[in-house]
Design a protein around this motif. Structure first.
Motif, PDB file in Angstrom:
ATOM      1  N   PHE A  55      33.842  29.681  45.499  1.00  0.00           N
ATOM      2  CA  PHE A  55      34.604  31.209  45.349  1.00  0.00           C
ATOM      3  C   PHE A  55      35.641  31.184  44.432  1.00  0.00           C
ATOM      4  O   PHE A  55      36.295  32.326  44.099  1.00  0.00           O
ATOM      5  CB  PHE A  55      34.705  31.543  46.892  1.00  0.00           C
ATOM      6  CG  PHE A  55      33.617  31.673  47.457  1.00  0.00           C
ATOM      7  CD1 PHE A  55      32.968  33.057  47.367  1.00  0.00           C
ATOM      8  CD2 PHE A  55      33.134  31.134  48.515  1.00  0.00           C
ATOM      9  CE1 PHE A  55      31.850  33.470  48.065  1.00  0.00           C
ATOM     10  CE2 PHE A  55      32.025  31.203  49.228  1.00  0.00           C
ATOM     11  CZ  PHE A  55      31.473  32.714  49.030  1.00  0.00           C
ATOM     12  N   VAL A  56      35.989  30.254  43.604  1.00  0.00           N
ATOM     13  CA  VAL A  56      37.097  30.329  42.739  1.00  0.00           C
ATOM     14  C   VAL A  56      36.597  31.473  41.694  1.00  0.00           C
ATOM     15  O   VAL A  56      37.673  32.199  41.333  1.00  0.00           O
ATOM     16  CB  VAL A  56      37.399  28.927  42.206  1.00  0.00           C
ATOM     17  CG1 VAL A  56      38.117  28.917  40.498  1.00  0.00           C
ATOM     18  CG2 VAL A  56      37.741  28.150  42.898  1.00  0.00           C
ATOM     19  N   PRO A  57      35.317  31.705  41.267  1.00  0.00           N
ATOM     20  CA  PRO A  57      34.970  32.583  39.992  1.00  0.00           C
ATOM     21  C   PRO A  57      35.482  34.013  40.693  1.00  0.00           C
ATOM     22  O   PRO A  57      35.581  34.966  39.951  1.00  0.00           O
ATOM     23  CB  PRO A  57      33.953  32.504  39.786  1.00  0.00           C
ATOM     24  CG  PRO A  57      33.353  31.213  40.196  1.00  0.00           C
ATOM     25  CD  PRO A  57      34.207  30.899  41.242  1.00  0.00           C
ATOM     26  N   PHE A  58      35.644  34.305  41.991  1.00  0.00           N
ATOM     27  CA  PHE A  58      35.617  35.453  42.668  1.00  0.00           C
ATOM     28  C   PHE A  58      37.193  35.898  42.800  1.00  0.00           C
ATOM     29  O   PHE A  58      37.640  37.021  43.181  1.00  0.00           O
ATOM     30  CB  PHE A  58      35.036  35.967  43.943  1.00  0.00           C
ATOM     31  CG  PHE A  58      33.475  35.589  43.800  1.00  0.00           C
ATOM     32  CD1 PHE A  58      32.659  36.846  43.418  1.00  0.00           C
ATOM     33  CD2 PHE A  58      32.868  34.394  43.971  1.00  0.00           C
ATOM     34  CE1 PHE A  58      31.413  36.533  43.336  1.00  0.00           C
ATOM     35  CE2 PHE A  58      31.498  34.279  44.214  1.00  0.00           C
ATOM     36  CZ  PHE A  58      30.452  35.494  43.555  1.00  0.00           C
ATOM     37  N   LEU A  59      38.007  34.763  42.671  1.00  0.00           N
ATOM     38  CA  LEU A  59      39.243  34.827  42.719  1.00  0.00           C
ATOM     39  C   LEU A  59      40.113  35.630  41.604  1.00  0.00           C
ATOM     40  O   LEU A  59      39.852  35.136  40.307  1.00  0.00           O
ATOM     41  CB  LEU A  59      39.939  33.375  43.149  1.00  0.00           C
ATOM     42  CG  LEU A  59      41.588  33.428  43.536  1.00  0.00           C
ATOM     43  CD1 LEU A  59      41.318  34.063  45.003  1.00  0.00           C
ATOM     44  CD2 LEU A  59      41.861  31.821  43.821  1.00  0.00           C
ATOM     45  N   ARG A  60      41.009  36.431  41.545  1.00  0.00           N
ATOM     46  CA  ARG A  60      41.632  37.189  40.720  1.00  0.00           C
ATOM     47  C   ARG A  60      43.125  36.996  40.992  1.00  0.00           C
ATOM     48  O   ARG A  60      43.449  37.202  42.279  1.00  0.00           O
ATOM     49  CB  ARG A  60      41.107  38.531  40.546  1.00  0.00           C
ATOM     50  CG  ARG A  60      39.745  38.409  39.962  1.00  0.00           C
ATOM     51  CD  ARG A  60      39.432  39.880  39.481  1.00  0.00           C
ATOM     52  NE  ARG A  60      38.081  39.851  38.774  1.00  0.00           N
ATOM     53  CZ  ARG A  60      36.924  40.364  39.677  1.00  0.00           C
ATOM     54  NH1 ARG A  60      37.247  40.501  40.919  1.00  0.00           N
ATOM     55  NH2 ARG A  60      35.906  40.367  39.026  1.00  0.00           N
ATOM     56  N   LEU A  61      43.943  37.276  40.015  1.00  0.00           N
ATOM     57  CA  LEU A  61      45.421  37.278  40.350  1.00  0.00           C
ATOM     58  C   LEU A  61      45.656  38.144  41.497  1.00  0.00           C
ATOM     59  O   LEU A  61      46.740  38.017  42.381  1.00  0.00           O
ATOM     60  CB  LEU A  61      46.077  37.429  39.160  1.00  0.00           C
ATOM     61  CG  LEU A  61      47.582  37.098  39.164  1.00  0.00           C
ATOM     62  CD1 LEU A  61      47.966  35.716  39.744  1.00  0.00           C
ATOM     63  CD2 LEU A  61      48.267  37.313  37.849  1.00  0.00           C
ATOM     64  N   ARG A  62      45.228  39.592  41.540  1.00  0.00           N
ATOM     65  CA  ARG A  62      45.568  40.576  42.488  1.00  0.00           C
ATOM     66  C   ARG A  62      45.318  40.161  43.694  1.00  0.00           C
ATOM     67  O   ARG A  62      45.942  40.405  44.859  1.00  0.00           O
ATOM     68  CB  ARG A  62      44.880  41.951  41.947  1.00  0.00           C
ATOM     69  CG  ARG A  62      43.587  41.933  42.134  1.00  0.00           C
ATOM     70  CD  ARG A  62      43.303  43.268  41.869  1.00  0.00           C
ATOM     71  NE  ARG A  62      41.577  43.072  42.257  1.00  0.00           N
ATOM     72  CZ  ARG A  62      40.968  44.087  41.648  1.00  0.00           C
ATOM     73  NH1 ARG A  62      41.302  45.013  40.822  1.00  0.00           N
ATOM     74  NH2 ARG A  62      39.546  44.010  41.873  1.00  0.00           N
ATOM     75  N   HIS A  63      44.199  39.170  43.861  1.00  0.00           N
ATOM     76  CA  HIS A  63      43.961  38.726  45.428  1.00  0.00           C
ATOM     77  C   HIS A  63      44.807  37.802  45.847  1.00  0.00           C
ATOM     78  O   HIS A  63      44.953  37.736  47.159  1.00  0.00           O
ATOM     79  CB  HIS A  63      42.304  38.221  45.433  1.00  0.00           C
ATOM     80  CG  HIS A  63      41.434  39.379  44.991  1.00  0.00           C
ATOM     81  ND1 HIS A  63      40.732  39.465  43.789  1.00  0.00           N
ATOM     82  CD2 HIS A  63      40.722  40.317  45.695  1.00  0.00           C
ATOM     83  CE1 HIS A  63      39.844  40.369  43.824  1.00  0.00           C
ATOM     84  NE2 HIS A  63      40.006  40.880  44.862  1.00  0.00           N
ATOM     85  N   VAL A  64      45.117  36.853  44.903  1.00  0.00           N
ATOM     86  CA  VAL A  64      46.191  35.808  45.460  1.00  0.00           C
ATOM     87  C   VAL A  64      47.475  36.529  45.709  1.00  0.00           C
ATOM     88  O   VAL A  64      47.952  36.345  46.838  1.00  0.00           O
ATOM     89  CB  VAL A  64      46.420  34.853  44.105  1.00  0.00           C
ATOM     90  CG1 VAL A  64      47.725  34.089  44.659  1.00  0.00           C
ATOM     91  CG2 VAL A  64      45.160  34.110  43.879  1.00  0.00           C
ATOM     92  N   ARG A  65      48.095  37.624  45.144  1.00  0.00           N
ATOM     93  CA  ARG A  65      49.152  38.355  45.533  1.00  0.00           C
ATOM     94  C   ARG A  65      49.043  39.029  46.810  1.00  0.00           C
ATOM     95  O   ARG A  65      50.069  38.988  47.707  1.00  0.00           O
ATOM     96  CB  ARG A  65      49.461  39.290  44.381  1.00  0.00           C
ATOM     97  CG  ARG A  65      50.179  38.722  43.113  1.00  0.00           C
ATOM     98  CD  ARG A  65      50.537  39.712  42.150  1.00  0.00           C
ATOM     99  NE  ARG A  65      50.717  39.357  40.683  1.00  0.00           N
ATOM    100  CZ  ARG A  65      50.464  39.605  39.807  1.00  0.00           C
ATOM    101  NH1 ARG A  65      49.952  40.714  39.652  1.00  0.00           N
ATOM    102  NH2 ARG A  65      50.812  39.022  38.733  1.00  0.00           N
ATOM    103  N   ALA A  66      47.877  39.616  46.995  1.00  0.00           N
ATOM    104  CA  ALA A  66      47.574  40.336  48.235  1.00  0.00           C
ATOM    105  C   ALA A  66      47.559  39.248  49.246  1.00  0.00           C
ATOM    106  O   ALA A  66      48.444  39.626  50.474  1.00  0.00           O
ATOM    107  CB  ALA A  66      46.191  41.040  48.145  1.00  0.00           C
ATOM    108  N   PHE A  67      47.059  38.212  49.046  1.00  0.00           N
ATOM    109  CA  PHE A  67      47.245  36.852  50.415  1.00  0.00           C
ATOM    110  C   PHE A  67      48.671  36.524  50.375  1.00  0.00           C
ATOM    111  O   PHE A  67      49.037  36.547  51.460  1.00  0.00           O
ATOM    112  CB  PHE A  67      46.252  35.834  49.603  1.00  0.00           C
ATOM    113  CG  PHE A  67      46.216  34.843  50.932  1.00  0.00           C
ATOM    114  CD1 PHE A  67      45.196  35.067  52.127  1.00  0.00           C
ATOM    115  CD2 PHE A  67      46.858  33.589  50.483  1.00  0.00           C
ATOM    116  CE1 PHE A  67      45.464  33.852  52.927  1.00  0.00           C
ATOM    117  CE2 PHE A  67      46.853  32.701  51.599  1.00  0.00           C
ATOM    118  CZ  PHE A  67      46.025  32.594  52.860  1.00  0.00           C
ATOM    119  N   LEU A  68      49.173  36.315  49.366  1.00  0.00           N
ATOM    120  CA  LEU A  68      50.648  36.025  49.574  1.00  0.00           C
ATOM    121  C   LEU A  68      51.656  37.136  50.313  1.00  0.00           C
ATOM    122  O   LEU A  68      52.621  36.842  50.898  1.00  0.00           O
ATOM    123  CB  LEU A  68      51.393  35.538  48.300  1.00  0.00           C
ATOM    124  CG  LEU A  68      50.554  34.131  47.701  1.00  0.00           C
ATOM    125  CD1 LEU A  68      51.019  34.031  46.057  1.00  0.00           C
ATOM    126  CD2 LEU A  68      50.828  32.982  48.569  1.00  0.00           C
TER     127      LEU A  68
END
Length: 124
Positions: A55-68
């Motif tokens: 699922f790394v290809p589906f990961l975008r920077l905005r999703h990481v920020r939302a998770f954090l």
């Protein structure tokens, strides 16, 4: 990409990950897979790494920020309740049951326990 196509791909990916996990885990935990004998811990680590890489290809920077933005306490709680302990317990149980039983019972138990925990959490 169309949202419907993305949803179908996500569903098929989930089915594939579950199916491969049950068959691979059962094979490696029995005497038939003696040459590739893995422990429940090994299988848990492999499952988490494989699904994460998929699922790394589906990961975008905005999703990481939302998770954090959830905060570290909530992230730790999600990790403890939905991370490694769940597949670890599955893999321990697969040493005692056929893979077909686990494939039928475990996905349905996710729905059952999610509903129970939801009732407890929201006092409905």
């Amino acid at each position: 990409m169309n949202i419907r196509v993305l949803a179908i791909l996500a569903g098929l990916s989930t089915i594939g990950i579950y199916a491969l996990q049950f068959v691979g885990a059962r094979f490696s935990l029995t005497t038939q897979g003696e040459f590739a004998r893995l422990t429940s811990t090994d299988l848990t680590i492999l499952r988490i790494i494989a699904s994460g890489l998929f699922f790394v290809p589906f990961l975008r920077l905005r999703h990481v920020r939302a998770f954090l933005n959830l905060g570290w306490k909530r992230i730790a709680l999600l990790t403890a309740l939905a991370g490694a302990p769940y597949p670890f317990l599955i893999n321990i149980g697969l040493g005692f049951t056929p893979a077909a039983h686990a494939a039928a019972i475990l996905p349905s138990s996710v729905v059952l326990f999610s509903a129970i925990l939801g009732l407890i959490a929201f006092k409905a």
